[in-house]
Design an enzyme around this catalytic site. Structure first.
Site, short mmCIF file in Angstrom:
data_model
loop_
_atom_site.label_atom_id
_atom_site.label_comp_id
_atom_site.label_asym_id
_atom_site.label_seq_id
_atom_site.Cartn_x
_atom_site.Cartn_y
_atom_site.Cartn_z
N CYS A 215 0.88 -1.19 0.00
CA CYS A 215 0.00 0.00 0.00
C CYS A 215 0.91 1.22 0.00
CB CYS A 215 -0.92 0.01 1.21
SG CYS A 215 -1.80 -1.54 1.51
N GLY B 241 4.30 7.31 -0.95
CA GLY B 241 5.60 6.92 -1.46
C GLY B 241 6.79 7.13 -0.56
N ASP C 36 1.55 -1.14 4.94
CA ASP C 36 1.21 0.09 5.67
C ASP C 36 -0.22 0.43 5.28
OD1 ASP C 36 1.10 2.49 6.97
OD2 ASP C 36 2.48 3.53 5.62
N CYS D 246 -0.75 4.05 11.00
CA CYS D 246 -0.50 5.33 11.68
C CYS D 246 -1.67 5.57 12.64
CB CYS D 246 -0.36 6.46 10.67
SG CYS D 246 0.13 8.01 11.46
#
Length: 456
Positions: free
Chosen positions: A273, A277, A343, A396
């Site tokens: 994912c 970037g 992620d 996150c």
């Protein structure tokens, strides 16, 4: 002389003027509240377009981000000061009032200047007809300090709701934090979300070094070997302009580096994912140093384009490949990758200090909708890993439903998968990073019993 000739000419209203930083903050806030834009993206973009720099840029940035961060509190204050429901106010008027509140209650702007500038902004951006309303409400707001307003707003409330208002968070986020943290850390954790983070850079391994950034004026991070703090505009650095370094939170860098730490088979790596970037750009250089290559996959084509932009400095023909593909149905053969980073999309509640509007935008319903996707992506990451391969599951967020509970759910389905190390949760108040979570997992070795060639 006729009476008409002696009649005095009507007085002309003085022309309103509004300074460029306040106008930029207002225009950016309108995009955030009206179009679901992100303050940390739209703000710098507008400042760049309008050539606002230096102290003016710093003022506009604090005005925009601070207003977004404390928006829920300011809305309560505006409702109390006006005696109106927020829905009775025009959306653009409400944004002028929010900006005015931040200047009055959280910035060193004199009361008369904050009110006058807000009235002028309302006149220029909306029209003279709303100036009286803006003036009256902000004058009432300015009659009390922030602490006095908080005392008024929290009088008689239960402890949890009062803590939510005083810490400028929705109640449900405070409840989630209370379930995760010791009671004596709760207030510090909430307060840390209200402090803007320092700008941190990440090198692209093989293309730049921390020493190069330090020579240019950066400060090396004490714990993250690829990171350095930068005191100014990142665009001033040649390494950033060239794509040899980029802005990335140190917690995000640690999450990417974690997938490289354990032993793993030889072979290519996958960022499942990858958008936008930053982690791909870090991993790509590390993969090259180990004699292999990275595939970066991202569902949305426009985000895949951002990944390609982040990787642009890596030279052909060894530049990492970028594809637009659904991570839950990878466009790759199962068992192909020695290391896989997942992620996954999440609530982003670990980056509240960096994305100031997100605390008011996210809801518990968003969390419930994301969990099935997160589980599916972790399953796909495990499927993509080669025998004996390493998978890093990253979010996150500190919220258990999208961190430890996702991992436990998938591991219950796949008892053959093992943890390499205990799950790890970073916190802004403890670690000075975003609240990144990572779990390191290993898929079983080749069932024939042959140990794969391993590389560190």
């Amino acid at each position: 002389m006729s009476p008409a000739a002696r009649r005095p000419a009507p007085r002309r209203r003085p022309k309103r003027r509004i300074d460029a930083p306040r106008r930029a903050a207002y225009d950016a806030l309108r995009q955030v509240t009206g179009n679901d834009a992100y303050a940390n993206l739209v703000g710098p973009e507008l400042l760049g377009q309008r050539h606002i720099t230096g102290r003016d840029a710093a003022f506009a940035t604090e005005l925009l981000n601070g207003t977004c961060r404390l928006q829920g509190t300011y809305d309560l204050i505006i409702a109390a000061a006006s005696g109106r429901k927020l829905g009775d106010l025009q959306a653009n008027v409400l944004d002028v009032l929010r900006l005015g509140c931040h200047q009055l209650l959280s910035m060193r702007v004199p009361t008369h200047a904050a009110v006058a500038a807000s009235v002028d902004l309302a006149a220029v951006a909306i029209g003279e007809r709303v100036t009286g309303l803006v003036n009256a409400i902000l004058r009432r707001v300015g009659e009390h300090s922030m602490d006095e307003w908080l005392d008024r707003l929290t009088a008689g409330l239960d402890e949890a709701l009062a803590r939510a208002i005083r810490s400028h968070h929705p109640r449900w986020i405070v409840d989630e934090y209370a379930r995760l943290l010791p009671a004596d850390e709760l207030d510090a954790a909430l307060a840390a979300n209200n402090i803007a983070p320092r700008t941190c850079l990440a090198i692209r391994p093989g293309l730049s070094t921390v020493a190069e950034l330090v020579d240019a004026g950066a400060e090396a991070h004490p714990r993250v070997p690829t990171a350095a703090y930068w005191p100014g505009n990142p665009g001033d650095l040649a390494a950033v302009r060239d794509g040899r370094a980029g802005v990335q939170d140190p917690g995000s860098q640690l999450a990417a580096l974690a997938v490289v730490e354990p032993d793993a088979p030889e072979g290519p790596w996958l960022d499942l994912c990858a958008g936008p970037g930053g982690k791909s750009a870090l991993l790509a250089g590390l993969a090259r140093e180990q004699g292999t290559w990275l595939l970066a996959s991202e569902l949305q084509p426009h985000r895949a384009a951002l990944v390609a932009q982040a990787l642009r400095a890596y030279p052909e023909p060894h530049r990492p490949q970028v594809i637009a593909a659904d991570g839950t149905r990878p466009a790759v053969a199962p068992g192909s990758f020695a290391r896989v980073l997942a992620d996954v999309p999440c609530t982003g509640l670990g980056a509240l200090r960096r994305r100031p509007e997100s605390r008011w935008r996210r809801t518990p319903q968003d969390l419930a909708a994301l969990v099935p996707l997160q589980r599916a992506l972790l399953r796909a990451a495990l499927d993509a890993a080669a025998p004996g391969g390493v998978v890093a599951y990253v979010t996150c967020s500190p919220v258990a439903a999208e961190t430890t509970e996702v991992v436990e759910h998938v591991l219950a389905e796949r008892p053959e998968v093992t943890r390499i190390a205990p799950d790890h949760q970073l916190w802004p108040h403890r670690d000075g990073t975003d609240a990144m979570f990572r779990a390191l997992l290993r898929v079983p070795a080749d069932p024939a019993g042959q140990e794969p060639n391993r590389r560190r």
